[in-house]
Design an enzyme around this catalytic site. Structure first.
Site, PDB file in Angstrom:
ATOM      1  N   LYS A  10       9.903  16.373  -6.961  1.00  0.00           N
ATOM      2  CA  LYS A  10       9.145  17.637  -7.044  1.00  0.00           C
ATOM      3  C   LYS A  10       7.988  17.497  -8.042  1.00  0.00           C
ATOM      4  CE  LYS A  10      12.806  20.069  -8.308  1.00  0.00           C
ATOM      5  NZ  LYS A  10      13.862  19.060  -8.282  1.00  0.00           N
ATOM      6  N   ARG A  85      15.795  29.036  -8.433  1.00  0.00           N
ATOM      7  CA  ARG A  85      16.904  28.104  -8.285  1.00  0.00           C
ATOM      8  C   ARG A  85      18.203  28.809  -7.943  1.00  0.00           C
ATOM      9  NH1 ARG A  85      15.036  23.607 -11.529  1.00  0.00           N
ATOM     10  NH2 ARG A  85      16.584  21.978 -11.606  1.00  0.00           N
ATOM     11  N   ARG A 124      14.922   6.436 -14.376  1.00  0.00           N
ATOM     12  CA  ARG A 124      14.095   7.180 -15.327  1.00  0.00           C
ATOM     13  C   ARG A 124      14.748   7.220 -16.705  1.00  0.00           C
ATOM     14  NH1 ARG A 124      12.534  13.165 -13.839  1.00  0.00           N
ATOM     15  NH2 ARG A 124      14.721  13.510 -14.333  1.00  0.00           N
ATOM     16  N   ARG A 130      15.512  11.038 -20.737  1.00  0.00           N
ATOM     17  CA  ARG A 130      15.764  12.484 -20.646  1.00  0.00           C
ATOM     18  C   ARG A 130      17.258  12.709 -20.833  1.00  0.00           C
ATOM     19  NH1 ARG A 130      13.184  16.010 -15.686  1.00  0.00           N
ATOM     20  NH2 ARG A 130      15.253  16.937 -15.492  1.00  0.00           N
ATOM     21  N   ARG A 141      24.336  18.262 -12.296  1.00  0.00           N
ATOM     22  CA  ARG A 141      23.097  18.849 -11.746  1.00  0.00           C
ATOM     23  C   ARG A 141      23.173  18.919 -10.219  1.00  0.00           C
ATOM     24  NH1 ARG A 141      19.051  14.842 -14.500  1.00  0.00           N
ATOM     25  NH2 ARG A 141      17.434  15.856 -13.251  1.00  0.00           N
TER      26      ARG A 141
HETATM   27  P1  AP5 Z   1      10.563  13.665 -10.262  1.00  0.00           P
HETATM   28  O1  AP5 Z   1       9.242  13.770  -9.652  1.00  0.00           O
HETATM   29  O2  AP5 Z   1      10.710  13.955 -11.707  1.00  0.00           O
HETATM   30  O3  AP5 Z   1      11.623  14.539  -9.441  1.00  0.00           O
HETATM   31  P2  AP5 Z   1      12.091  16.032  -9.651  1.00  0.00           P
HETATM   32  O4  AP5 Z   1      12.535  16.528  -8.336  1.00  0.00           O
HETATM   33  O5  AP5 Z   1      11.022  16.782 -10.377  1.00  0.00           O
HETATM   34  O6  AP5 Z   1      13.340  15.753 -10.585  1.00  0.00           O
HETATM   35  P3  AP5 Z   1      13.841  16.481 -11.891  1.00  0.00           P
HETATM   36  O7  AP5 Z   1      14.760  15.560 -12.576  1.00  0.00           O
HETATM   37  O8  AP5 Z   1      12.716  17.070 -12.675  1.00  0.00           O
HETATM   38  O9  AP5 Z   1      14.643  17.663 -11.209  1.00  0.00           O
HETATM   39  P4  AP5 Z   1      15.510  18.768 -11.744  1.00  0.00           P
HETATM   40  O10 AP5 Z   1      15.352  19.797 -10.716  1.00  0.00           O
HETATM   41  O11 AP5 Z   1      16.886  18.330 -12.041  1.00  0.00           O
HETATM   42  O12 AP5 Z   1      14.887  19.117 -13.192  1.00  0.00           O
HETATM   43  P5  AP5 Z   1      14.114  20.359 -13.798  1.00  0.00           P
HETATM   44  O13 AP5 Z   1      13.214  19.792 -14.813  1.00  0.00           O
HETATM   45  O14 AP5 Z   1      13.568  21.243 -12.760  1.00  0.00           O
HETATM   46  O15 AP5 Z   1      11.141  12.204  -9.940  1.00  0.00           O
HETATM   47  C1  AP5 Z   1      12.343  11.747 -10.514  1.00  0.00           C
HETATM   48  C2  AP5 Z   1      12.177  10.257 -10.882  1.00  0.00           C
HETATM   49  O16 AP5 Z   1      11.976   9.506  -9.691  1.00  0.00           O
HETATM   50  C3  AP5 Z   1      10.962   9.969 -11.761  1.00  0.00           C
HETATM   51  O17 AP5 Z   1      11.248   8.896 -12.620  1.00  0.00           O
HETATM   52  C4  AP5 Z   1       9.875   9.574 -10.752  1.00  0.00           C
HETATM   53  O18 AP5 Z   1       8.919   8.714 -11.313  1.00  0.00           O
HETATM   54  C5  AP5 Z   1      10.689   8.881  -9.676  1.00  0.00           C
HETATM   55  N1  AP5 Z   1      10.143   9.065  -8.332  1.00  0.00           N
HETATM   56  C6  AP5 Z   1       9.585  10.190  -7.808  1.00  0.00           C
HETATM   57  N2  AP5 Z   1       9.213   9.976  -6.526  1.00  0.00           N
HETATM   58  C7  AP5 Z   1       9.565   8.698  -6.238  1.00  0.00           C
HETATM   59  C8  AP5 Z   1       9.449   7.898  -5.066  1.00  0.00           C
HETATM   60  N3  AP5 Z   1       8.887   8.378  -3.941  1.00  0.00           N
HETATM   61  N4  AP5 Z   1       9.918   6.624  -5.109  1.00  0.00           N
HETATM   62  C9  AP5 Z   1      10.476   6.133  -6.250  1.00  0.00           C
HETATM   63  N5  AP5 Z   1      10.609   6.838  -7.398  1.00  0.00           N
HETATM   64  C10 AP5 Z   1      10.162   8.119  -7.383  1.00  0.00           C
HETATM   65  O19 AP5 Z   1      15.284  21.139 -14.534  1.00  0.00           O
HETATM   66  C11 AP5 Z   1      15.961  20.599 -15.639  1.00  0.00           C
HETATM   67  C12 AP5 Z   1      16.947  21.617 -16.189  1.00  0.00           C
HETATM   68  O20 AP5 Z   1      16.237  22.770 -16.674  1.00  0.00           O
HETATM   69  C13 AP5 Z   1      17.959  22.186 -15.205  1.00  0.00           C
HETATM   70  O21 AP5 Z   1      19.086  21.359 -15.061  1.00  0.00           O
HETATM   71  C14 AP5 Z   1      18.304  23.528 -15.873  1.00  0.00           C
HETATM   72  O22 AP5 Z   1      19.165  23.342 -16.965  1.00  0.00           O
HETATM   73  C15 AP5 Z   1      16.964  23.961 -16.428  1.00  0.00           C
HETATM   74  N6  AP5 Z   1      16.170  24.763 -15.458  1.00  0.00           N
HETATM   75  C16 AP5 Z   1      14.934  24.472 -14.980  1.00  0.00           C
HETATM   76  N7  AP5 Z   1      14.522  25.419 -14.135  1.00  0.00           N
HETATM   77  C17 AP5 Z   1      15.529  26.333 -14.067  1.00  0.00           C
HETATM   78  C18 AP5 Z   1      15.718  27.528 -13.340  1.00  0.00           C
HETATM   79  N8  AP5 Z   1      14.771  27.990 -12.490  1.00  0.00           N
HETATM   80  N9  AP5 Z   1      16.883  28.199 -13.484  1.00  0.00           N
HETATM   81  C19 AP5 Z   1      17.846  27.767 -14.334  1.00  0.00           C
HETATM   82  N10 AP5 Z   1      17.734  26.634 -15.052  1.00  0.00           N
HETATM   83  C20 AP5 Z   1      16.590  25.921 -14.919  1.00  0.00           C
HETATM   84 MG    MG Z   2      10.915  17.809 -12.203  1.00  0.00          MG
END
Ligand code: AP5
Ligand code: MG
Length: 200
Positions: A10, A85, A124, A130, A141
Site C-alpha cells: 500500500k 480498517r 523489511r 519496524r 496483524r
Molecule cells: P509496503 O509498501 O510498506 O506495504 P504496506 O501494505 O504499506 O505494509 P504495512 O506494513 O505498512 O501495512 P500495515 O497495514 O500492517 O501497516 P500500517 O502502517 O498501515 O511494503 C512492505 C514491504 O515490502 C516494504 O519493505 C516494501 O519495500 C516491500 N515491497 C512493497 N512492494 C513490493 C513488491 N512489489 N515486491 C517486493 N517487495 C515489495 O499500520 C501499522 C499499525 O498502525 C497497525 O497495526 C495498527 O496498530 C495501527 N493503525 C494504522 N492505521 C490504523 C487504523 N486505521 N485503525 C487502527 N489502527 C491503525
Molecule cells: Mg504501509
C-alpha cells in the site's frame, strides 16, 4: 483508497500514485509512527498497541483522520492508506465525506498471497527494524486484518463503489503498471478528466 493486508505494498504504490496523480497520500500508520517517535500523548497511547500488532481504538484514529482529511483533500484529493480498517471506521469516514459533499472515488485492492507478505515484512525488518515486523507480531496483524479489516471491502462493495483488484505480486514497477491499467480501465474517462486523474 488503497487497500490490502500488511505488506501488500500500500505504502509503496501510494507513494508512486502521489507522484503521478498529485493526490495527497494519507497513511494512518505513518502518522501514528511519527507520533510514537515524537513521544506525543497520542504516541504514548498507541505505541504498545502497534508493537503488539493490534488495531488502535476506532474513536482515536477517526479523530486523527477527521483533523487531517480536509487539508489532505485540498487540490486533487487524498489517497487513504491504512484507513478505514474496520466497518465502524468506514461508517465514520462515510459521514465525514458526506458532510464535505465528497465520496470514495475508487478503491485499489492489492492481492498478495500470505507467504509473500510475511517474506516481505521479515525482509523489511532486516532493513528498517519496524517494531511490528517480527514473525509473531506479523501473525497478529494478519489475524486483525482477517477479523476486522477485510469486511471493509464488503462495506464498499454493498455501496457499489469501484473496487479495482490488482495482483500485487512481482516487482513494484510491475504492480504499478497494473495499478495504472486498472485505474484507466476501471475509472470512466469522464471522471479521469478531473484534476484527480491528471497522470492516468
Ligand atoms: P509496503 O509498501 O510498506 O506495504 P504496506 O501494505 O504499506 O505494509 P504495512 O506494513 O505498512 O501495512 P500495515 O497495514 O500492517 O501497516 P500500517 O502502517 O498501515 O511494503 C512492505 C514491504 O515490502 C516494504 O519493505 C516494501 O519495500 C516491500 N515491497 C512493497 N512492494 C513490493 C513488491 N512489489 N515486491 C517486493 N517487495 C515489495 O499500520 C501499522 C499499525 O498502525 C497497525 O497495526 C495498527 O496498530 C495501527 N493503525 C494504522 N492505521 C490504523 C487504523 N486505521 N485503525 C487502527 N489502527 C491503525
Ligand atoms: Mg504501509
Amino acid at each position: 483508497m488503497i487497500f490490502g493486508p500488511p505488506g501488500s505494498g500500500k505504502g509503496t504504490q501510494a507513494a508512486r500514485l502521489e507522484d503521478e496523480l498529485h493526490i495527497h497520500h494519507l497513511s494512518t500508520g505513518d502518522i501514528l509512527r511519527k507520533e510514537v517517535a515524537r513521544g506525543t500523548p497520542l504516541g504514548q497511547e498507541v505505541g504498545r498497541i502497534m508493537s503488539a500488532g493490534d488495531l488502535v481504538p476506532d474513536d482515536l484514529i477517526v479523530d486523527v483522520v477527521r483533523t487531517r482529511l480536509p487539508e489532505a483533500e485540498k487540490g486533487a484529493g487524498a489517497l487513504l492508506d491504512g484507513f478505514p480498517r474496520t466497518v465502524a471506521q468506514a461508517r465514520a469516514l462515510d459521514s465525514m465525506l458526506r458532510d464535505e459533499g465528497h465520496n470514495v472515488d475508487f478503491i485499489i485492492a492489492l492481492d498478495v498471497p500470505e507467504k509473500l507478505l510475511v517474506d516481505r515484512l521479515l525482509h523489511r525488518a532486516e532493513l528498517e527494524g519496524r517494531t511490528d515486523d517480527t514473525r509473531e507480531v506479523i501473525a497478529e496483524r494478519m489475524r486483525e486484518y482477517h477479523k476486522l479489516t477485510e469486511a471493509v471491502l464488503d462495506h464498499y462493495r454493498q455501496q457499489g463503489r469501484r473496487i479495482l483488484h490488482v495482483d500485487g505480486t512481482g516487482s513494484p514497477d510491475e504492480v504499478f503498471d497494473r495499478v495504472h491499467a486498472a485505474l484507466k480501465k476501471g475509472v470512466p474517462a469522464k471522471s479521469r478528466r478531473s484534476p484527480r486523474f491528471r497522470g492516468v
